[in-house]
Design a protein around this motif. Structure first.
Motif, mmCIF file in Angstrom:
data_model
loop_
_atom_site.group_PDB
_atom_site.id
_atom_site.type_symbol
_atom_site.label_atom_id
_atom_site.label_comp_id
_atom_site.label_asym_id
_atom_site.label_seq_id
_atom_site.Cartn_x
_atom_site.Cartn_y
_atom_site.Cartn_z
ATOM 1 N N GLY A 296 10.629 -0.321 -2.120
ATOM 2 C CA GLY A 296 9.305 -0.777 -2.724
ATOM 3 C C GLY A 296 9.245 -1.497 -3.900
ATOM 4 O O GLY A 296 7.996 -1.985 -4.465
ATOM 5 N N GLU B 154 3.598 -5.910 3.653
ATOM 6 C CA GLU B 154 2.879 -7.029 3.232
ATOM 7 C C GLU B 154 3.961 -8.222 2.836
ATOM 8 O O GLU B 154 3.776 -9.324 3.083
ATOM 9 C CB GLU B 154 2.008 -7.247 1.901
ATOM 10 C CG GLU B 154 0.736 -6.238 2.393
ATOM 11 C CD GLU B 154 -0.073 -6.142 1.101
ATOM 12 O OE1 GLU B 154 0.220 -6.830 0.179
ATOM 13 O OE2 GLU B 154 -1.070 -5.456 1.121
ATOM 14 N N ASP C 29 4.046 -3.929 -1.615
ATOM 15 C CA ASP C 29 3.746 -3.191 -0.530
ATOM 16 C C ASP C 29 4.683 -3.668 0.685
ATOM 17 O O ASP C 29 4.536 -5.096 0.893
ATOM 18 C CB ASP C 29 2.244 -3.406 -0.116
ATOM 19 C CG ASP C 29 2.170 -2.569 1.231
ATOM 20 O OD1 ASP C 29 3.094 -1.914 1.916
ATOM 21 O OD2 ASP C 29 0.888 -2.413 1.584
#
Length: 440
Positions: free
Chosen positions: A406, A431, A428
């Motif tokens: 992350g 994404e 994220d």
């Protein structure tokens, strides 16, 4: 037997049960470190407790003999003692056909409560509160009981050891203290508020000295300021002015031929006194110890102690200089942020929540700051720059990046194939599915 004598007998049995319970829990809960401290302070009883902890079989046999004997006698003495009393108390309100049963149950509950509360729970809580001090007080009486019950203890010990061996379990207590135990204790102390966060970090960093290698704390060779034997007076003065270090390595031709070091204070004193000096004067150059780059920081610290030194050159297996390390470098590793100025910090969090990391930052510091645990194959690299190379499988270039747990790691400054600055940003992963290398 008179009822008063029965009550006294029950109280004595409760006291005996409490003795065995507090002895059992205090010895089992006594910490070896604290007992060792008491022994070093001259308490002979602490040595006896430690010896008994090494071979606890006879002790626990006596405990079980005592607890079971007390329980059996308590049942024999207690029920007939209180049943008549409850029959008299309950006669006006209890039907005659149920009086005997109810009185017996009431007597059973009372005796059970007394033994659970005063012969088990309370003694064990007291024993857990101060296990070492209580165990040393009770050790001689326990050894006396072990002696007089030796035949029965021997039989129980032989049988129990045989069963333990059959099950493949150890018959001796293993109380070896590991570094993981110390770290866990420190973490518990920090969580309980006994240790300040800075104290906890310093202790954990001390424990890390055994696992951190020299390259994680040294000054790399490209940042080492050194003199050569043919260095001119003007060049020496300029280097001292530009890089005001306490000591400078002296080399023959290049940094791979270190012959010693000079103290900048000696140079300054000679300049002030108007005396000339030459680096070719062997009496002017102090010997500089060399250490392999495979040593741990704790080993280097021990070397500094034995040689009464605080400065060393770091060499690899090919006898090439890879950097220098000082006692201050090791102490800075231990103290961390406590001795670093904001300008010296290698991991800086910016206002937008991202982190700017120097490429030479030890990987242990990165693991701790981002709570990564153990990074993949972290024994193969020492710095975050090495981690970048490992993840990208190449020498990184500007803007090369990948996502790990992350966080996006992006190279933002490179100097001659050396990663100078890395930008770390929380992202994220859903994404950014295809940004560079992604690791889980």
């Amino acid at each position: 037997m008179d009822i008063s004598l029965r009550i006294i007998a029950i109280l004595l049995l409760v006291a005996a049960g409490g003795y065995f319970a507090i002895a059992e829990i205090s010895l089992a809960g006594s910490r070896k470190v604290r007992l060792t401290q008491l022994e070093e302070q001259g308490d002979e009883r602490a040595r006896l407790v430690l010896k008994l902890q090494e071979k606890p079989g006879p002790f626990f046999s006596v405990i079980q003999i005592g607890i079971n004997a007390v329980a059996i006698l308590g049942g024999i003495v207690g029920e007939p003692t209180f049943t008549p009393v409850f029959e008299k108390l309950l006669a006006p309100i209890c039907p005659p056909e149920m009086l005997s049963t109810v009185s017996w149950l009431a007597s059973f509950v009372l005796v059970t409560f007394m033994f659970i509360m005063f012969a088990d729970l309370i003694p064990k809580r007291v024993g857990l509160s101060r296990p070492e001090s209580i165990s040393v007080r009770l050790i001689r009486s326990m050894l006396f009981l072990i002696t007089i019950l030796k035949p029965m203890v021997w039989l129980l010990t032989v049988v129990s050891n045989a069963i333990m061996k059959t099950l493949g379990l150890p018959t001796k207590s293993n109380n070896k203290l590991t570094s993981e135990d110390i770290v866990a204790t420190v973490e518990a102390g920090g969580a309980a508020g006994v240790l300040a966060p800075s104290e906890q970090a310093a202790i954990e960093n001390v424990m890390d000295l055994e696992s951190r290698l020299v390259p994680s704390a040294m000054t790399a060779r490209e940042f080492v300021v050194y003199f050569t034997l043919n260095e001119t007076y003007e060049s020496i003065c300029k280097k001292i002015a530009d890089s005001p270090h306490n000591k400078f390595p002296v080399c023959d031709r290049d940094i791979d031929h270190v012959i010693g070091y000079v103290d900048s204070k000696d140079l300054l004193r000679r300049v002030i006194e108007g005396r000339s000096f030459s680096l070719k004067d062997e009496n002017f150059i102090a010997p500089l110890p060399a250490v392999p780059d495979s040593l741990s920081l704790s080993e280097v610290l021990e070397m500094f102690k034995n040689k009464r030194a605080d400065f060393a050159v770091v060499v690899n297996e090919y006898a090439l200089t890879v950097g220098v390390i000082t006692l201050n470098d090791i102490m800075s590793t231990v103290m961390g942020d406590l001795v670093q100025t904001p300008e010296e910090a290698q991991i800086v969090q910016r206002e937008d929540g991202s982190w700017l990391i120097d490429g030479s930052t030890p990987i242990d510091d990165v693991e701790r700051v981002f709570d990564f645990g153990q990074l993949p194959d972290d024994e193969t690299y020492e710095t975050v720059a090495g981690f970048m190379m490992y993840m990208l499988r190449k020498v990184p270039k500007l803007t090369d990046k990948f996502i790990y747990e992350g966080y996006k790691f992006e190279v933002i400054d490179v100097e001659r194939n050396r990663i100078d600055q890395i930008l770390v940003t929380k992202v994220d992963e859903a994404e950014h599915p295809s940004e560079g290398a992604t690791a889980k």
